[in-house]
Structures are given as C-alpha cells and as structure tokens.
Design a protein around this motif. Structure first.
Motif, PDB file in Angstrom:
ATOM      1  N   ALA A  77       0.842  -1.206   0.000  1.00  0.00           N
ATOM      2  CA  ALA A  77       0.000   0.000   0.000  1.00  0.00           C
ATOM      3  C   ALA A  77       0.870   1.246   0.000  1.00  0.00           C
ATOM      4  O   ALA A  77       0.611   2.217  -0.717  1.00  0.00           O
ATOM      5  CB  ALA A  77      -0.918   0.002   1.220  1.00  0.00           C
ATOM      6  N   MET A  78       1.922   1.199   0.788  1.00  0.00           N
ATOM      7  CA  MET A  78       2.804   2.355   0.878  1.00  0.00           C
ATOM      8  C   MET A  78       3.546   2.597  -0.433  1.00  0.00           C
ATOM      9  O   MET A  78       3.741   3.738  -0.848  1.00  0.00           O
ATOM     10  CB  MET A  78       3.790   2.122   2.011  1.00  0.00           C
ATOM     11  CG  MET A  78       4.562   3.367   2.253  1.00  0.00           C
ATOM     12  SD  MET A  78       5.096   3.559   3.919  1.00  0.00           S
ATOM     13  CE  MET A  78       6.414   4.734   3.574  1.00  0.00           C
ATOM     14  N   ALA A  79       3.928   1.528  -1.093  1.00  0.00           N
ATOM     15  CA  ALA A  79       4.630   1.667  -2.380  1.00  0.00           C
ATOM     16  C   ALA A  79       3.723   2.336  -3.414  1.00  0.00           C
ATOM     17  O   ALA A  79       4.157   3.237  -4.140  1.00  0.00           O
ATOM     18  CB  ALA A  79       5.088   0.295  -2.868  1.00  0.00           C
ATOM     19  N   ALA A  80       2.469   1.907  -3.467  1.00  0.00           N
ATOM     20  CA  ALA A  80       1.523   2.527  -4.411  1.00  0.00           C
ATOM     21  C   ALA A  80       1.275   3.989  -4.032  1.00  0.00           C
ATOM     22  O   ALA A  80       1.247   4.879  -4.886  1.00  0.00           O
ATOM     23  CB  ALA A  80       0.212   1.742  -4.428  1.00  0.00           C
ATOM     24  N   ALA A  81       1.117   4.226  -2.739  1.00  0.00           N
ATOM     25  CA  ALA A  81       0.824   5.572  -2.250  1.00  0.00           C
ATOM     26  C   ALA A  81       1.977   6.539  -2.520  1.00  0.00           C
ATOM     27  O   ALA A  81       1.756   7.712  -2.814  1.00  0.00           O
ATOM     28  CB  ALA A  81       0.522   5.526  -0.762  1.00  0.00           C
ATOM     29  N   ALA A  82       3.205   6.031  -2.417  1.00  0.00           N
ATOM     30  CA  ALA A  82       4.373   6.886  -2.658  1.00  0.00           C
ATOM     31  C   ALA A  82       4.353   7.385  -4.093  1.00  0.00           C
ATOM     32  O   ALA A  82       4.626   8.550  -4.373  1.00  0.00           O
ATOM     33  CB  ALA A  82       5.662   6.118  -2.362  1.00  0.00           C
TER      34      ALA A  82
END
Lengths: 190, 190
Positions: B65-70
């Motif tokens: 999720a964090m990778a997509a959000a970044a």
C-alpha cells in the motif's frame, strides 16, 4: 527534524501513561509523502555507515523502515511478534517487554534473512525504554551480523532507552526527541 | 506483471493448504526496490480513477500500500486487526473470516480517517476468497465513501474471491493471478 517536531506539535495527542498518539500520520493513517521525507533524512544520517539491510518490527515500524529503505535501495526485514514462546524452525528470537501493554512478547526473524556479513540499520517508529531495539540488536547479534546504528522517528528522551544505547557506543539517531510532555505542553531536546 | 510472476516462480514456496509463501520479498523480508515497482504498476492501473486515499489492513498490506501511495502521493490508512469484538470509540469495523488461520477477527478504522468525499483504492498483499477485501469495502461504505477499486499483489484465482468482486462491478486488478498451484507446478492466468 524540524518538520517532524512541528507535525507532532500540530497533530500529536498526549494521553495518560506517557502515550503520545500520532495516529494521524505514523500509526494508523500514514502521511506517505511525509514518511518518505523522514526516510530520506534517516538515509542521510546513516549514509556513511553503508548499511546493507534495514531491520524493524511489525506493525508500525514497517512504514518508516520502508521509507528509509526506498531512499537507500535496501531490503527490509520486519521481525514478527508472537505471544507464544514456541517458535519452530530456523529462527532467531528475543523476548521483549512492552511498556505500553504491560506484557512480554517474542520477536522472531527467519535465520536466512540476516547473514553474518550484513551491516544492519535498525529502524522503528518509537523509542521509549529501548526494549524493542534491544531485542532487535540481540537478534542481529545471534545472526553474527553487525548493528551499524538505530534510527527512530520519535524518541521519548525522558524514558532513557536511547541514551542507554548511546552509552553502549551505539549510534542512535531519532528524528525528534521529546524531552518532556504533559496535557498542555511538549518540549523537544535541543 | 511479468516481473512478479517470474519472482513468484523463482522465490515462492507452495505449502500444504494452498499456502503460497513469499516471505523472501513480500511478507517478512521486503524487496523494497521491487515493491516500489509494484506500487508504480498499481498507480498506473488506477490513475484514471483518481483515488484520494489508499486503504489496507495490517500487517502485510502496509508495504505494498505504501509503495503505491508513494507513487500516487496519497495517504494510506491501515485497518487494525483485533481478536476482540469490543471496540470502543468512534470507529468503523467489520468481522472478517481468515481462511488461513480458521478464525474470525475484527478489522477497525478510526472514523475520522475516511471521509464521505474519499475515493478509496483498497490494496492488499494477497487476494484469495476475498473476505478481507469485503470487510474493507464494508468499512468504506460505512464511512459513506466510494471504493474506486481493489488491487492486490497476488491473487489466487482458483479461490474465486477476486472474480466474485468483479461480478459485482468492482474494478479488481491483481499484479499476478495464480490459476493453479501444487508442489511442483504453478500456472498464472493469461
């Protein structure tokens, strides 16, 4: 990190029992752009130590560890928390006492994910009495690898865990160190 | 995502009970550079839906999720898992049955972190029978917000959770869909 101190002052909530609630950007909602800036700062602080791996512990450590790792192009290993002490297989483990929850738990890492030639940077969201970091340092030692330092987003300076580790010669860099806190005031270490 | 299929074939281990173990890059050790590529692919797949927030569930969903959000410059909210059904305060919650562990648990999100005008992209590491996603969709509905789609790293196509959601008209994009797996073979959906 001035921007983090400002954010804590703006969004943090002090709860009874020396709890600093920062669920709006670090522990429940993740302000990802801001986390990536924090990760960049951790990368800058530990660049010269040339880490090969970042170690953290689930759950709240994962986001900040990942932000630092993205900037440094390193893998992350997150230790798993188990209530049981019965861990099977080829694992490294340490027992950690949780100050917040008043219980002991076991943190576990698969042996294959830390090798003796690793230079490990330990990253976590909070540093209070340092028990979680001590457990992670223990695990790195069991793997025969080297801890090149520890970095936490928020250190509670008044709980001394960070200073005890520094006295042992470990490089500990926290992005914000809270020196004192109460319902109506919060001060940072200069 | 061809690179993910290759990685699963190279590093994944099939265990009894339809378990696909990918602890070397997604569930224990995180291959952060690779995760950031996966995040970029999720961003590309959902760019036109203009999400305002990513929702996931602890623990293993946080990294992807964090990778997509970044890449999308969005905040993430991760639902917390509780074994107890007694959740106090202003929260949104749903009961989810875990296929892997054979138990029910409650996932919880603070009300203040999803607002009615949010366009929510739900992201998780695995999609099997879809129970976790259904719980997250339920929570978004309780908040009065809109689910613009779901994206998972690895979907077990043979467990039908993804297809059931697609039949309901939800856009579901998984980066790799395992069509069948056994000890000695693993095939992907074309």
């Amino acid at each position: 990190m001035k921007a983090l101190e400002d954010k804590i002052l703006k969004e943090g909530v002090v709860l009874p029992g020396n709890i600093l609630k920062v669920t709006s950007f670090l522990n429940h909602r993740l302000d990802v752009d801001f986390l990536m800036e924090m990760g960049k700062e951790i990368a800058r602080l530990f660049e010269t130590e040339k880490p090969t791996k970042i170690l953290t512990v689930e759950t709240s450590g994962i986001a900040i560890a990942m932000a630092a790792a993205a900037d440094m192009h390193l893998p992350v290993v997150f230790a798993k928390k188990h209530k049981s002490h019965n861990i099977s297989g080829e694992t490294l483990s340490a027992v950690v006492h949780s100050y917040t929850h008043g219980v002991d738990y076991t943190i576990v890492v698969n042996k294959e994910y830390i090798s003796p030639d690793d230079r490990v940077l330990i990253v976590d969201d909070f540093l209070a009495n340092g028990k979680a970091l001590e457990g992670l340092i223990d695990i790195v030692g069991q793997a025969g690898a080297e801890v090149i330092g520890c970095s936490c987003a928020i250190e509670k300076g008044f709980q001394q865990g960070g200073d005890k580790l520094r006295e042992k010669g470990i490089k500990v860099e926290s992005l914000a160190i809270v020196e004192s806190m109460s319902d109506d005031s919060l001060t940072f270490r200069k």
